[in-house]
Design an enzyme around this catalytic site. Structure first.
Site, PDB file in Angstrom:
ATOM      1  CD1 TRP A 133     -39.594 -40.436  61.664  1.00  0.00           C
ATOM      2  CD2 TRP A 133     -38.539 -38.686  62.084  1.00  0.00           C
ATOM      3  NE1 TRP A 133     -38.018 -40.503  63.166  1.00  0.00           N
ATOM      4  CE2 TRP A 133     -37.728 -39.656  63.134  1.00  0.00           C
ATOM      5  CE3 TRP A 133     -37.283 -37.569  62.363  1.00  0.00           C
ATOM      6  CZ2 TRP A 133     -36.856 -39.757  63.754  1.00  0.00           C
ATOM      7  CZ3 TRP A 133     -37.169 -37.091  63.738  1.00  0.00           C
ATOM      8  CH2 TRP A 133     -36.558 -38.114  64.085  1.00  0.00           C
ATOM      9  CG  ASN A 134     -34.322 -37.209  58.974  1.00  0.00           C
ATOM     10  OD1 ASN A 134     -35.000 -37.564  58.089  1.00  0.00           O
ATOM     11  ND2 ASN A 134     -33.299 -37.119  59.304  1.00  0.00           N
ATOM     12  CE  LYS A 157     -43.398 -46.518  56.230  1.00  0.00           C
ATOM     13  NZ  LYS A 157     -44.409 -45.534  57.249  1.00  0.00           N
ATOM     14  N   PRO A 158     -44.751 -42.757  53.523  1.00  0.00           N
ATOM     15  CG  PRO A 158     -45.942 -40.837  53.985  1.00  0.00           C
ATOM     16  CD  PRO A 158     -46.284 -42.034  53.258  1.00  0.00           C
ATOM     17  CB  ALA A 159     -41.805 -41.280  58.992  1.00  0.00           C
ATOM     18  N   GLY A 210     -33.416 -43.655  56.375  1.00  0.00           N
ATOM     19  CA  GLY A 210     -34.319 -44.442  58.158  1.00  0.00           C
ATOM     20  C   GLY A 210     -32.631 -45.151  58.451  1.00  0.00           C
ATOM     21  CB  SER A 211     -33.086 -47.277  61.565  1.00  0.00           C
ATOM     22  OG  SER A 211     -33.678 -47.666  60.923  1.00  0.00           O
ATOM     23  CG  LEU A 233     -29.494 -47.450  55.377  1.00  0.00           C
ATOM     24  CD1 LEU A 233     -28.328 -48.693  55.957  1.00  0.00           C
ATOM     25  CD2 LEU A 233     -30.751 -48.087  55.460  1.00  0.00           C
ATOM     26  CB  CYS A 266     -28.247 -39.624  58.508  1.00  0.00           C
ATOM     27  SG  CYS A 266     -28.468 -38.988  57.056  1.00  0.00           S
ATOM     28  CD  GLU A 366     -27.996 -42.048  63.570  1.00  0.00           C
ATOM     29  OE1 GLU A 366     -29.012 -43.805  62.783  1.00  0.00           O
ATOM     30  OE2 GLU A 366     -27.734 -41.728  62.104  1.00  0.00           O
TER      31      GLU A 366
HETATM   32  N1  LIG Z   1     -30.612 -41.881  57.872  1.00  0.00           N
HETATM   33  C1  LIG Z   1     -31.511 -41.127  58.489  1.00  0.00           C
HETATM   34  O1  LIG Z   1     -31.722 -40.569  58.169  1.00  0.00           O
HETATM   35  C2  LIG Z   1     -32.179 -41.866  59.287  1.00  0.00           C
HETATM   36  C3  LIG Z   1     -32.141 -41.766  60.479  1.00  0.00           C
HETATM   37  N2  LIG Z   1     -33.067 -42.591  61.907  1.00  0.00           N
HETATM   38  C4  LIG Z   1     -32.236 -42.761  63.033  1.00  0.00           C
HETATM   39  O2  LIG Z   1     -33.324 -44.721  63.210  1.00  0.00           O
HETATM   40  C5  LIG Z   1     -33.163 -43.887  64.122  1.00  0.00           C
HETATM   41  C6  LIG Z   1     -34.624 -44.422  64.696  1.00  0.00           C
HETATM   42  O3  LIG Z   1     -35.404 -43.987  63.680  1.00  0.00           O
HETATM   43  P1  LIG Z   1     -37.019 -44.087  63.382  1.00  0.00           P
HETATM   44  O4  LIG Z   1     -37.889 -43.487  62.630  1.00  0.00           O
HETATM   45  O5  LIG Z   1     -37.690 -45.560  64.131  1.00  0.00           O
HETATM   46  O6  LIG Z   1     -36.554 -45.593  62.414  1.00  0.00           O
HETATM   47  P2  LIG Z   1     -36.726 -46.863  60.853  1.00  0.00           P
HETATM   48  O7  LIG Z   1     -35.791 -46.476  60.737  1.00  0.00           O
HETATM   49  O8  LIG Z   1     -37.737 -47.386  62.069  1.00  0.00           O
HETATM   50  O9  LIG Z   1     -37.719 -45.330  60.049  1.00  0.00           O
HETATM   51  C7  LIG Z   1     -38.205 -45.118  58.782  1.00  0.00           C
HETATM   52  C8  LIG Z   1     -38.626 -45.357  58.163  1.00  0.00           C
HETATM   53  O10 LIG Z   1     -39.036 -46.880  57.656  1.00  0.00           O
HETATM   54  C9  LIG Z   1     -40.073 -47.653  58.718  1.00  0.00           C
HETATM   55  N3  LIG Z   1     -40.361 -48.426  58.536  1.00  0.00           N
HETATM   56  C10 LIG Z   1     -39.697 -49.437  60.048  1.00  0.00           C
HETATM   57  N4  LIG Z   1     -40.213 -50.535  60.092  1.00  0.00           N
HETATM   58  C11 LIG Z   1     -40.069 -51.015  58.643  1.00  0.00           C
HETATM   59  C12 LIG Z   1     -39.487 -52.149  58.363  1.00  0.00           C
HETATM   60  N5  LIG Z   1     -39.772 -53.370  58.900  1.00  0.00           N
HETATM   61  N6  LIG Z   1     -39.796 -52.353  56.880  1.00  0.00           N
HETATM   62  C13 LIG Z   1     -39.752 -51.805  56.522  1.00  0.00           C
HETATM   63  N7  LIG Z   1     -39.749 -49.946  57.015  1.00  0.00           N
HETATM   64  C14 LIG Z   1     -40.012 -49.846  58.061  1.00  0.00           C
HETATM   65  C15 LIG Z   1     -40.841 -46.504  59.301  1.00  0.00           C
HETATM   66  O11 LIG Z   1     -42.323 -46.688  59.018  1.00  0.00           O
HETATM   67  P3  LIG Z   1     -43.371 -46.709  59.996  1.00  0.00           P
HETATM   68  O12 LIG Z   1     -42.954 -44.912  60.335  1.00  0.00           O
HETATM   69  O13 LIG Z   1     -44.585 -46.774  59.935  1.00  0.00           O
HETATM   70  O14 LIG Z   1     -43.055 -47.601  61.539  1.00  0.00           O
HETATM   71  C16 LIG Z   1     -40.202 -44.915  58.642  1.00  0.00           C
HETATM   72  O15 LIG Z   1     -41.461 -44.592  57.598  1.00  0.00           O
HETATM   73  C17 LIG Z   1     -33.156 -42.504  64.560  1.00  0.00           C
HETATM   74  O16 LIG Z   1     -32.988 -41.575  66.101  1.00  0.00           O
HETATM   75  C18 LIG Z   1     -32.027 -42.741  64.224  1.00  0.00           C
HETATM   76  O17 LIG Z   1     -30.816 -42.903  64.286  1.00  0.00           O
HETATM   77  C19 LIG Z   1     -34.231 -42.592  61.942  1.00  0.00           C
HETATM   78  C20 LIG Z   1     -35.084 -42.145  60.772  1.00  0.00           C
HETATM   79  C21 LIG Z   1     -33.592 -41.117  58.812  1.00  0.00           C
HETATM   80  O1  LIG Z   2     -29.115 -33.049  53.075  1.00  0.00           O
HETATM   81  C1  LIG Z   2     -29.077 -33.499  53.719  1.00  0.00           C
HETATM   82  O2  LIG Z   2     -27.968 -32.440  54.264  1.00  0.00           O
HETATM   83  C2  LIG Z   2     -30.367 -33.219  55.381  1.00  0.00           C
HETATM   84  C3  LIG Z   2     -30.905 -34.652  54.691  1.00  0.00           C
HETATM   85  C4  LIG Z   2     -29.649 -35.618  55.258  1.00  0.00           C
HETATM   86  C5  LIG Z   2     -30.750 -36.644  55.574  1.00  0.00           C
HETATM   87  C6  LIG Z   2     -31.438 -37.371  56.706  1.00  0.00           C
HETATM   88  O3  LIG Z   2     -30.635 -37.015  57.820  1.00  0.00           O
HETATM   89  O4  LIG Z   2     -31.846 -38.672  56.649  1.00  0.00           O
END
Ligand SMILES: NC(=O)C1=CN([C@@H]2O[C@H](COP(=O)(O)OP(=O)(O)OC[C@H]3O[C@@H](n4cnc5c(N)ncnc54)[C@H](OP(=O)(O)O)[C@@H]3O)[C@@H](O)[C@H]2O)C=CC1
Ligand SMILES: O=C(O)CCCCC(=O)O
Length: 462
Positions: A133-134, A157-159, A210-211, A233, A266, A366
């Site tokens: 979602w970020n 699949k978006p958030a 994502g996470s 991640l 991230c 994080e």
């Molecule tokens: N690298 C990055 O840029 C990111 C890091 N994060 C980190 O993660 C923490 C939690 O954020 P959060 O949004 O909960 O992150 P998640 O990793 O849970 O969510 C990111 C995406 O993964 C999906 N997802 C969640 N669980 C599963 C699963 N079991 N299998 C497949 N897809 C899944 C989510 O779907 P749904 O929305 O339906 O839950 C969403 O589309 C943040 O505080 C941050 O620390 C989060 C987002 C981006």
């Molecule tokens: O490319 C960038 O700097 C922004 C996106 C960073 C990736 C993320 O936080 O998920």
């Protein structure tokens, strides 16, 4: 009755839109139609795919304001930042429209006279993406553009917090002629979609941002069908400020890098590691600057820092601040929240923490929030040890005017992205990605199309 997705504005908790989840059968059926579309999409010439991507980019530019407002509405970031994200998202489409035309093979000198050997690149097949979602626009185009350019079909699949931006981008793609089956989205809970995507044999690659825990799970699940994976991640970026750094530049860039998207990035700096001789002056300049930031609704033109995406994110940030304070740290500025649990909004004042022990939670986890701790160092070796003491290895930054020290730091920091006197190193033309628990693979640059390609080798006896 089908389950509904409620999309709320994180700045005030108000309902923006209601959507319906796809049933599991509907998701499988979309996967299968995207897989079936592969044979015709890959046969389009690279130039035709590039033209369609260019048309998509043009169409997004024409709708820049609308998409930017959608991002602010569902993600909360200030509108100028959201418009910047639209430009950033489009830059990936521009870049990969060009890269589509540069998918080269090669000939290899044969080891015997009566053979001819060629190596070609082919699109990998159907790609499934799961996005966060970020950066709801940029994380989608950073994956979809190279996939489509390579000749792959794509399903995302978006958030659940930010599906509207993705849906609109896909509508625009279809409006310019990218085939509907070749580019699709699905809506349902992460674990349900993750299970279907990773187990379905027609999907040849999973790309995820994502996470780290979810990334590890997807890698495990993908092993069953031996899928290719790209994992972008979590991160825990250090900023090292050497004693010869230009402090005004260091403060300016730290504040921009740290507080964009309310710290929910991230590559956001998570730890400031400052030389002891300049720590007091640097911290004062930093705090003065941070105190000028205005927190609030991203549609207010004076606002620099928007809301935290949801309660879960807010609780994580609050726990890290409380843990630091319980360990004797000082809050040099910030220390405040504006939240309404009933309405569902969560704002955190930009916070700088000093006098913090190295074992505090925020020094290792994080944060994804507008909070940064400052610790000091004496020698560069010590700074590197602190910086590398993390399971993550995504981005690291340092500020120094000394060339030898800069080389030492860039060669010894275990991170995939290094910013030297640069707090904003991202771009469509560079490879973005991390080491260790920050992921596998790179997105962007010429590296970013490779993961969507298979290598085929042909040996001809003549
Ligand atoms: N690298 C990055 O840029 C990111 C890091 N994060 C980190 O993660 C923490 C939690 O954020 P959060 O949004 O909960 O992150 P998640 O990793 O849970 O969510 C990111 C995406 O993964 C999906 N997802 C969640 N669980 C599963 C699963 N079991 N299998 C497949 N897809 C899944 C989510 O779907 P749904 O929305 O339906 O839950 C969403 O589309 C943040 O505080 C941050 O620390 C989060 C987002 C981006
Ligand atoms: O490319 C960038 O700097 C922004 C996106 C960073 C990736 C993320 O936080 O998920």
């Amino acid at each position: 009755m089908a389950q509904l997705v409620y999309v709320n504005n994180p700045a005030n908790g108000e309902l923006i839109h209601t959507l319906q989840y796809d049933s599991e059968e509907a998701i499988v059926s979309k996967v299968e139609s995207a897989a079936a579309a592969f044979s015709s999409w890959k046969q389009r010439s690279a130039h035709e795919r590039a033209q369609l991507l260019n048309s998509w980019a043009k169409c997004i530019r024409e709708n820049r304001q609308e998409i930017g407002e959608l991002i602010t509405l569902e993600n909360g970031k200030p509108l100028p930042e959201a418009l910047g994200e639209v430009d950033y998202a489009v830059s990936y489409i521009d870049w990969y429209a060009e890269e589509a035309k540069r998918i080269y093979g090669r000939t290899v000198p044969a080891h015997v006279p009566n053979k001819r050997i060629t190596v070609t690149k082919e699109p990998i097949g159907l790609v499934a993406a799961i996005t966060p979602w970020n950066f709801p626009a940029a994380m989608m185009t950073r994956k979809a553009a190279p996939a489509l350019a390579a000749g792959c079909t794509f399903i995302v699949k978006p958030a659940e917090e930010t599906p509207l931006t993705t849906i609109r981008l896909i509508e625009l793609a279809h409006s310019v002629g990218i085939p509907e089956d070749a580019l699709q989205y699905v809506l349902n809970e992460g674990p349900i979609v993750g299970e279907i995507f990773t187990s379905h044999k027609a999907i040849r690659k999973i790309t995820f941002t994502g996470s780290t825990p979810v990334g590890k799970l997807l890698m495990e699940q993908s092993a069953q069908t031996v899928k290719h994976v790209t994992m972008e991640l979590g991160g825990h970026a250090p900023i090292i400020v050497a004693k010869d750094a230009d402090l005004n530049v260091a403060v300016e860039q730290t504040v921009t890098a740290k507080f964009r998207n309310a710290g929910q990035t991230c590559v956001s700096p998570n730890r400031l590691i400052v030389h002891e001789e300049i720590a007091e002056e640097f911290t004062k300049l930093l705090v003065d600057k941070v105190q000028t930031l205005k927190v609030g609704n991203g549609f207010d033109p004076d606002v620099n820092v928007g809301p935290i995406i949801n309660k879960k994110g807010f609780i994580k940030i609050k726990e890290q601040i409380e843990d630091a304070v319980n360990r004797g740290a000082t809050l040099a500025c910030g220390n405040g929240y504006d939240i309404d649990d009933e309405k569902g909004y969560y704002f955190v004042l930009p916070t700088v923490i000093t006098d913090i022990p190295l074992d505090a939670k925020i020094m290792h986890e994080e944060t994804f929030g507008p909070v940064i701790p400052v610790v000091t160092f004496t020698t560069l070796e010590e700074a590197v040890t602190i910086a590398n003491d993390s399971p993550y290895g995504l981005a690291a930054y340092f500020f120094t005017e000394n060339y030898k020290d800069g080389l030492y730091l860039s060669e010894n920091l275990q991170y995939g992205i290094i910013g030297w006197n640069d707090g904003a190193p991202s771009g469509a033309h560079i490879p973005f990605g991390g080491m260790k628990d920050s992921g596998v693979g790179r997105e962007g640059g010429s590296e970013g199309i490779e993961p969507y390609l298979e290598t085929k080798y042909l040996s001809v006896g003549v």
